[in-house]
Structures are given as C-alpha cells and as structure tokens.
Design an enzyme around this catalytic site. Structure first.
Site, PDB file in Angstrom:
ATOM      1  N   GLN A  96       9.110  -2.413 -22.067  1.00  0.00           N
ATOM      2  CA  GLN A  96       8.438  -3.148 -20.992  1.00  0.00           C
ATOM      3  C   GLN A  96       6.984  -3.569 -21.238  1.00  0.00           C
ATOM      4  O   GLN A  96       6.586  -4.677 -20.895  1.00  0.00           O
ATOM      5  CB  GLN A  96       8.481  -2.312 -19.696  1.00  0.00           C
ATOM      6  N   GLU A 218       6.309   4.892 -19.235  1.00  0.00           N
ATOM      7  CA  GLU A 218       5.590   4.597 -17.989  1.00  0.00           C
ATOM      8  C   GLU A 218       5.013   5.823 -17.262  1.00  0.00           C
ATOM      9  O   GLU A 218       3.815   5.948 -17.057  1.00  0.00           O
ATOM     10  CB  GLU A 218       6.546   3.841 -17.052  1.00  0.00           C
ATOM     11  N   ASP A 247       3.210   0.506 -17.874  1.00  0.00           N
ATOM     12  CA  ASP A 247       3.826  -0.459 -18.781  1.00  0.00           C
ATOM     13  C   ASP A 247       3.313  -1.874 -18.522  1.00  0.00           C
ATOM     14  O   ASP A 247       2.625  -2.462 -19.349  1.00  0.00           O
ATOM     15  CB  ASP A 247       5.351  -0.453 -18.592  1.00  0.00           C
ATOM     16  N   GLY A 326     -10.674   2.122  -0.213  1.00  0.00           N
ATOM     17  CA  GLY A 326     -11.987   1.474  -0.061  1.00  0.00           C
ATOM     18  C   GLY A 326     -12.743   2.036   1.121  1.00  0.00           C
ATOM     19  O   GLY A 326     -12.420   3.112   1.635  1.00  0.00           O
ATOM     20  N   GLY A 327     -13.742   1.297   1.551  1.00  0.00           N
ATOM     21  CA  GLY A 327     -14.614   1.788   2.624  1.00  0.00           C
ATOM     22  C   GLY A 327     -14.076   1.526   4.030  1.00  0.00           C
ATOM     23  O   GLY A 327     -14.691   1.935   5.010  1.00  0.00           O
TER      24      GLY A 327
END
Ligand code: COA
Length: 507
Positions: A96, A218, A247, A326-327
């Site tokens: 892959q 993977e 991959d 995130g924030g």
C-alpha cells in the site's frame, strides 16, 4: 448529504468555472519560442519541467518571460498537459505505501512502469479477493494510471532489462523490506553510476537506528509513531485508526519528496535518495500529541475531558476519546436513530465565536451570560455536562438535520458518514474524488480519485493494469528491444514465471 451543502457545492463549482473562464480570457496569447525551450532543457527526461528552468535574466530579456519561466501557455485550462507529463517512474512498489505514492504521481501525469515478479505480481492482487480469480480491490484501488511489466529481478536477462529501465526513468520508487533492493544488486552506488539523474525514493518502516532492519506494516507504524497510544478512550487499550496513516500517509509524504527532488534536480542535474520512514510519517501526522506532551510539563491539558472530570494526568499524553485535538472543544454526539444506526452521530464543535447561537439552538439562552458558561475557560471544566445537554438536542434530529440547522448559524459540525453514504454521495462523484472505473476482469468498481485538484492538470483515472499487461509494449516501444531480442527474452525466464518441475512419472 445535507441540502445546504449541496447548494454550497454547486455554487462553488459555478464560481470555480467562472474563475477559470475569466483567467482563460486573461491568458497571454504568445507561445514560448521553440529555440528558448530547447535551450532550457537540462535533461531529456523531464520535458515539461525542464521548460521552466532557464537562466532568468537572459531569457526574460529575449522573450519577455518573468523569473526565467516561459510565457504563460495560451492553451485552454486543463489542455496544456499534466503537471508531471514526461516524468518516468520505475515503480518497484507493492502493498500500500509505495503504490499510494506512485498512483498519485500517475494521477498527475507521470508514466509509472510497475515492475512485478513474473507469475506472482504485487501480493495484493490476490489479497482480500471479492471476485474469484480477479485482481482484488486492494490492488485495483492503489494501482490506477500505471503500466505493468513482469521482470524477475534476479534473472541475468531481467537485470539487463532493469538496467535499461534505470537509464530510461527519472525516479525509482520502492518499498521493499530493508536491504531487499541491495540484494537484487540495485544499490544506490550502482543506480547513481548508471543514471546520475535518477531519484531513488524509498518507504521503510523506520529510519536509521535500532529498528532500521525491521519489516513494518500499517499498524506497526501507527503504534511506533505515537498515534495508537493517543487514540481511544482513557479507560480502554490503545487503538489504531481506520485511516491508513502509516501506509497511505507515508506514501503521500514520499510523493512530495519526489516532486521536490525533481525540482531540485533542475538546478543540480543530479538525483538523490528520498527516504520516508513510516514511523516518521505517522509522527508528523500526530504532531499535535507531541505538542501536548511538552505542554504537560507546564500543567494539565485543560481542553481534555479528563481535566473537567478531575482525573489527574500521568507522565505521557493520555488517550483523549473524541476530544478535539485543537483549541475548540468538540465531541461526538448521538442523533435521531442512534439506537439502530451505528453511524447516527455528529461531531459537534463548540467554537467560541458561535457560542451564542449554540445556546439559543439548544434552548439554553441563559448560558450566554452565566459566568459558569459564558467564556471558553469557564466552560472547560464543564464540557461533559455541556455536551450531554447539546446531545439532548441533537438526539431529536437526524445528523443531516443537525448539520443543516447548524450550518445556517455557522456552527461547525460533521455528520459521521458511513462508507456506504460516501460511496453514494453524488457531490464526491461530481468532483472526481470517488470515481467509477471499468475493469476487463472484474467489471465496474469504485476508487478514490485524485484528492488534489489542480486547475491546469486534470486527473483522468485509468484502471489498474493486469499482471504483465504491458510487458511487450514496454520492452519494444519504451526500451527499444527488437523482435529478435524479444524472442530471446521470452525464453530467458526473465519475464515469465519459473517453470514448475515436471511431475515424476508414476512407477
Ligand atoms: N523479482 C524477483 N524477486 C523479487 C521481485 C522481482 N520482481 N520483487 C520482489 N522480489 C523479492 C525481493 O527481492 C525479496 O527477496 P529477498 O528477501 O530474497 O531479498 C522478496 O521478493 C520479498 O520482498 P519483501 O519486501 O521482503 O516482501 P515481504 O512480503 O517479505 O515484506 C513488507 C513485505 C511490506 C513487510 C516489506 O516489504 C517492508 O517492510 N517494506 C517496507 C515498509 C513498507 O512499505 N511497509 C508497508 C507496506 S504497505
């Protein structure tokens, strides 16, 4: 998908068309002078790119071009060739990670010549087969826009053919186990001596260090790259993700490295080695967690739910469930029908600028001014309660209804789309992100087209090749073998599977 997003998508498509036609009108009519193009060529291998590289000052004076570039093409958008036209790739990839990389290069116009072992081919041709005796979806979805040649790289004649291919191509891409390429005799020294312009691009599991000799798949990379330890719920084991960040993610990184190396070659005239270790690729994608590891030294991670729940942090970044990375706090919430539909959920983000509309929608207008809820820091210790309350509202609507309503107020939400819904989503077909391809053996199937959209390099997805489908074509038309030589090659064992030993006659 939701009506509004369809409308938005249509409007977007219209405006893109407008931009393209406006730009078309502006395009300068003049073509670059033939002689200027000739002078600019550094190597014969990359025709389209070499045009762009020429000593700036002189050419600017002589043909009015800017920064050494040729005059803008007057051809209609999308009809001036493809971004990587002229780039020839010796595709030695399998499974892959490598195939993801070369398929992308193929989507962008490179001629990918996939070398496969005679009679066997890329192992994925036969893995997870859904149609008896036919190439699997695993293979067909990763090997579009390529030609297949079978060569036994350990056969003397096979080696000779490979040498011709090395001389002919610009890039060799491989993702064999560590040392396998060397064992074939294709060392960097040999390749560089044979074709100093060749870029040799590799995916390996690990970079130089204690694990460099390990074979990697993977999930090994997801674990070794830090992603698994930070995925899942706090009270459960580490989890791998369905997205193939080890991959396909590393293949993407490698493709960027190759394109950059091709660009640098325009200045230096020489190739180089490009290495992407899967551990590095995963870590790059999980970098926000390394960010959090360092923040831990300065106190608890206040946006993680466990902060609000009063659970102490340990020495390493914990698993954060569905907390946003995130924030802006977010969580996955149930929607109408969740009892029977495993995908009746929505990701809901309590983005600070739209806190007011969120409060109004969920019937909590008083939270807009309540000091316990009015500001992002005040909300952090109460996230669980806040999301439970929002969920009471989302449970009264389908995920698409939630999305429609929230979109009207610019509240960022995302329905959990099943693969079935994605396969049936018309807007993804319209953009060429999901493409139906016809295959002579297995019939029609869906694949993922080029996720990178370019206005002047339009992707056409061509079905994956059958094993060795282009062997003769490449030997004669690309490498210039004569009919007599071809006949010799055919009997040499270089392009055909080794003959099975004849069964001993019954006594
Ligand atoms: N002709 C003759 N031999 C060939 C050949 C050809 N055309 N193509 C491959 N082979 C041989 C190789 O030379 C190798 O032989 P060797 O071990 O005697 O040197 C053999 O086939 C097996 O190659 P290998 O890469 O070791 O395959 P594998 O199935 O044992 O391992 C991986 C698979 C993916 C684990 C391994 O290739 C790997 O770690 N790759 C790097 C990381 C990676 O990309 N992983 C993700 C894959 S999605």
């Amino acid at each position: 998908m939701a009506k509004k997003s369809k409308v938005k998508a249509k409007a977007k498509a219209k405006s893109t068309k407008k931009v393209a036609s406006r730009a078309k009108a502006k395009v300068a009519a003049a073509k670059p002078k033939k002689s200027a193009v000739k002078k600019a060529a550094v190597t014969s291998n990359v025709r389209s790119i070499t045009k762009a590289v020429k000593p700036a000052a002189k050419s600017a004076k002589t043909n009015g071009a800017a920064n050494g570039l040729p005059k803008p093409s007057s051809k209609p958008w999308g009809q001036a060739g493809k971004a990587l036209d002229g780039v020839k790739v010796l595709d030695f990839t399998h499974v892959q990670s490598g195939p993801t990389c070369t398929q992308l290069l193929g989507y962008m116009g490179a001629d990918c010549i996939k070398v496969e072992r005679p009679g066997v081919g890329d192992i994925t041709r036969g893995q997870l087969r859904d149609v008896k005796g036919q190439d699997s979806l695993y293979f067909t979805m990763l090997n579009a826009n390529k030609r297949s040649i079978t060569i036994d790289s350990k056969n003397p004649k096979g080696k000779e053919i490979l040498e011709r291919l090395i001389k002919h191509c610009d890039v060799l891409v491989e993702n064999f186990a560590p040392g396998a390429l060397d064992r074939m005799g294709l060392t960097w020294d040999y390749i560089h001596k044979t074709n100093p312009r060749m870029i040799v691009a590799s995916v390996k599991g690990f970079g130089p260090g204690p694990y460099e000799d390990c074979k990697v798949y993977e999930n090994v990379a997801q674990c070794a790259g830090g992603a698994a330890s930070t995925t899942g719920f706090r009270d459960g084991p580490p989890l791998v993700t369905g997205a193939q960040i080890g991959d396909s993610g590393t293949g993407l990184h490698l493709a960027l490295g190759i394109v950059a190396a091709l660009y640098q070659r325009q200045r230096t005239g020489r190739g180089q080695k490009v290495l992407c270790a899967m551990q590095d690729g995963v870590l790059n994608l999980a970098r926000v967690k390394l960010r959090d590891q360092q923040r831990l030294a300065h106190g608890p991670l206040s946006e993680y739910s466990q902060f609000g729940e009063g659970v102490a942090f340990g020495k390493a970044v914990p698993r954060a469930g569905n907390d946003s990375g995130g924030g802006q706090p977010g969580w996955i919430l149930k929607c109408k029908g969740w009892e029977n539909d495993p995908d009746a959920y929505i990701y809901f983000i309590t983005q600070a600028p739209v806190w007011g509309p969120i409060c109004d929608l969920i019937g909590k207008p008083e939270w807009k001014t309540d000091p316990d809820y009015a500001t992002p820091p005040a909300r952090l210790p109460r996230l669980r309660h806040i999301f439970d309350t929002i969920e009471e509202w989302t449970k009264t609507k389908t995920k698409f209804e939630v999305m429609n309503t929230c979109n009207e107020h610019d509240i960022p939400v995302g329905p959990i789309l099943s693969m079935k819904e994605i396969a049936e989503e018309q807007s993804l077909r319209d953009t060429g992100t999901v493409v139906e391809v016809d295959h002579p053996g297995r019939g029609k199937y869906l694949t993922v087209g080029n996720p990178v959209k370019m206005s002047d390099s339009i992707t056409e997805v061509k079905r994956s090749p059958l094993l060795g489908e282009h062997t003769e074509e490449i030997l004669t038309k690309v490498l210039g073998y004569s009919a007599k030589e071809l006949a010799e090659i055919k009997t040499s064992g270089a392009i055909t599977p080794p003959e099975k030993p004849a069964k001993a006659e019954a006594a």
